[in-house]
Scaffold this motif. Structure first.
Motif, short mmCIF file in Angstrom:
data_model
loop_
_atom_site.label_atom_id
_atom_site.label_comp_id
_atom_site.label_asym_id
_atom_site.label_seq_id
_atom_site.Cartn_x
_atom_site.Cartn_y
_atom_site.Cartn_z
N VAL A 1 0.87 -1.18 0.00
CA VAL A 1 0.00 0.00 0.00
C VAL A 1 0.90 1.22 0.00
O VAL A 1 1.69 1.43 0.93
CB VAL A 1 -0.94 0.03 1.22
N SER A 2 0.82 2.04 -1.03
CA SER A 2 1.70 3.20 -1.14
C SER A 2 1.50 4.16 0.02
O SER A 2 0.36 4.46 0.41
CB SER A 2 1.43 3.93 -2.46
N PRO A 3 2.58 4.69 0.57
CA PRO A 3 2.44 5.73 1.59
C PRO A 3 1.87 7.02 1.03
O PRO A 3 1.50 7.92 1.80
CB PRO A 3 3.88 5.92 2.09
N ARG A 4 1.77 7.11 -0.28
CA ARG A 4 1.17 8.29 -0.91
C ARG A 4 -0.29 8.06 -1.31
O ARG A 4 -0.88 8.86 -2.04
CB ARG A 4 2.01 8.69 -2.14
N ALA A 5 -0.88 6.99 -0.80
CA ALA A 5 -2.33 6.77 -0.94
C ALA A 5 -3.02 7.30 0.31
O ALA A 5 -2.47 7.27 1.41
CB ALA A 5 -2.62 5.28 -1.12
N SER A 6 -4.24 7.80 0.13
CA SER A 6 -5.06 8.23 1.27
C SER A 6 -5.83 7.01 1.76
O SER A 6 -6.70 6.49 1.06
CB SER A 6 -6.03 9.35 0.86
N ILE B 1 -1.50 -1.51 -4.20
CA ILE B 1 -2.26 -0.27 -4.15
C ILE B 1 -1.28 0.88 -4.31
O ILE B 1 -0.50 1.18 -3.40
CB ILE B 1 -3.05 -0.16 -2.83
N LEU B 2 -1.32 1.53 -5.47
CA LEU B 2 -0.30 2.52 -5.83
C LEU B 2 -0.69 3.91 -5.36
O LEU B 2 -1.71 4.13 -4.71
CB LEU B 2 -0.06 2.47 -7.33
N GLU B 3 0.14 4.88 -5.73
CA GLU B 3 0.02 6.23 -5.21
C GLU B 3 -1.26 6.93 -5.69
O GLU B 3 -1.82 6.62 -6.73
CB GLU B 3 1.24 7.08 -5.60
N ASN B 4 -1.70 7.89 -4.87
CA ASN B 4 -2.83 8.78 -5.19
C ASN B 4 -4.17 8.06 -5.26
O ASN B 4 -5.12 8.60 -5.82
CB ASN B 4 -2.57 9.55 -6.49
N ASN B 5 -4.26 6.87 -4.70
CA ASN B 5 -5.57 6.27 -4.50
C ASN B 5 -6.21 6.90 -3.26
O ASN B 5 -5.55 7.05 -2.23
CB ASN B 5 -5.44 4.76 -4.30
N VAL B 6 -7.49 7.24 -3.38
CA VAL B 6 -8.26 7.72 -2.23
C VAL B 6 -9.21 6.61 -1.83
O VAL B 6 -10.13 6.25 -2.58
CB VAL B 6 -9.04 9.00 -2.56
N VAL C 1 -5.86 -8.04 -5.21
CA VAL C 1 -6.49 -6.90 -5.89
C VAL C 1 -5.41 -5.90 -6.28
O VAL C 1 -4.52 -5.58 -5.49
CB VAL C 1 -7.52 -6.23 -4.97
N THR C 2 -5.48 -5.40 -7.51
CA THR C 2 -4.60 -4.33 -7.97
C THR C 2 -5.40 -3.04 -8.10
O THR C 2 -6.42 -3.01 -8.78
CB THR C 2 -3.97 -4.68 -9.32
N LEU C 3 -4.93 -1.99 -7.44
CA LEU C 3 -5.46 -0.64 -7.63
C LEU C 3 -4.32 0.20 -8.19
O LEU C 3 -3.42 0.60 -7.46
CB LEU C 3 -5.93 -0.03 -6.30
N TRP C 4 -4.34 0.42 -9.51
CA TRP C 4 -3.31 1.24 -10.11
C TRP C 4 -3.46 2.66 -9.59
O TRP C 4 -4.31 2.93 -8.74
CB TRP C 4 -3.38 1.14 -11.63
N SER C 5 -2.70 3.60 -10.06
CA SER C 5 -2.64 4.92 -9.42
C SER C 5 -3.88 5.77 -9.71
O SER C 5 -4.50 5.68 -10.76
CB SER C 5 -1.39 5.66 -9.90
N GLY C 6 -4.24 6.62 -8.73
CA GLY C 6 -5.18 7.70 -8.95
C GLY C 6 -6.64 7.36 -8.98
O GLY C 6 -7.41 8.02 -9.68
N ILE D 1 -8.21 -2.77 -10.92
CA ILE D 1 -8.80 -1.44 -11.10
C ILE D 1 -7.73 -0.56 -11.74
O ILE D 1 -6.68 -0.31 -11.15
CB ILE D 1 -9.25 -0.83 -9.75
N SER D 2 -7.99 -0.09 -12.95
CA SER D 2 -7.02 0.75 -13.66
C SER D 2 -6.98 2.15 -13.05
O SER D 2 -7.53 2.39 -11.99
CB SER D 2 -7.38 0.82 -15.14
N SER D 3 -6.32 3.09 -13.74
CA SER D 3 -6.16 4.43 -13.20
C SER D 3 -7.39 5.31 -13.43
O SER D 3 -8.13 5.15 -14.40
CB SER D 3 -4.95 5.10 -13.83
N HIS D 4 -7.60 6.25 -12.51
CA HIS D 4 -8.63 7.29 -12.60
C HIS D 4 -10.04 6.70 -12.69
O HIS D 4 -10.90 7.22 -13.40
CB HIS D 4 -8.35 8.23 -13.76
#
Length: 216
Positions: free
Chosen positions: A96-101, A113-118, A129-134, A149-152
């Motif tokens: 889990v990225s430290p830059r995810a909320s 779970i990559l960066e900028n996931n809220v 489970v994969t949560l790409w960025s954002g 889950i892809s980006s955005h």
């Protein structure tokens, strides 16, 4: 310091190795793959060992595994390797990225779970489970095992995403929508109502349309 072996020798494995090395205390010891897919003895300068004999070279008492594969066959290839690793007794690491909320949401094994996931409160995320960025994962939603889950992507509050689903870039689920297992949501789609399992959703004149119900 925990030791980690990454399953895969493609781009996703390279990305996973980068994030684990940059943000965690795991010591990356090498890569593994099915013997038939091993073309070179090293990947990114580290050894590649056959998955079939991983226990003899990297015993489960000392090593964890991360299955770094994509969404082929609605995630079933990654699912198969994850289940094989678990059946053989390995613990599968989660990143889990430290830059995810992130608010202490329960997350299963072998998640990326990559960066900028809220990820809002009261969300449940299964294993593999994969949560790409954002992405935005709304409150009281759940994501089943073996999803990508892809980006955005926007998953609004109270949604249920079944196992083995794929959500493409810039897709949106309105609140309280339920997706059955193996649903594929194409990039840019807006899903306004529940989808039966094995549906394929694409953008259409009325926000979406289900074009096929028997995807593999």
């Amino acid at each position: 310091m925990k030791k980690l072996i990454v399953y895969g020798t493609g781009q996703i494995a390279e990305v996973a190795e980068f994030y684990f090395r940059a943000d965690t205390t795991y010591q990356i010891e090498g890569f593994t793959n099915a013997g038939d897919f091993i073309k070179e003895e090293k990947f990114n300068g580290m050894p590649v060992v056959p998955f079939e004999r991983l226990e003899t070279t990297h015993p489960l008492s000392e090593y964890e595994v991360f299955i770094a594969l994509g969404y082929s066959k609605t995630n079933r290839v990654r699912q198969s390797r994850f289940l094989q690793a678990k059946q053989r007794g390995y613990t599968c690491a989660t990143y889990v990225s430290p830059r995810a909320s992130y608010y202490g949401t329960p997350v299963g094994e072998n998640c990326l779970i990559l960066e900028n996931n809220v990820i809002q409160p009261f969300v449940r995320i299964g294993s593999n489970v994969t949560l790409w960025s954002g992405n935005h994962i709304g409150h009281h939603s759940s994501i089943g095992d073996h999803c990508f889950i892809s980006s955005h992507v926007v998953i609004s509050g109270g949604c249920e995403v079944g196992e083995n689903c794929f959500l493409g870039v810039n897709s949106t689920l309105r609140d309280n929508v339920k997706l059955g297992k193996f649903v594929v949501v194409s990039p840019g789609s807006v899903v306004m109502k529940d989808c039966e399992q094995r549906s394929v959703v694409q953008p259409g004149e009325s926000s979406y349309r289900i074009i096929r119900r028997d995807v593999i």
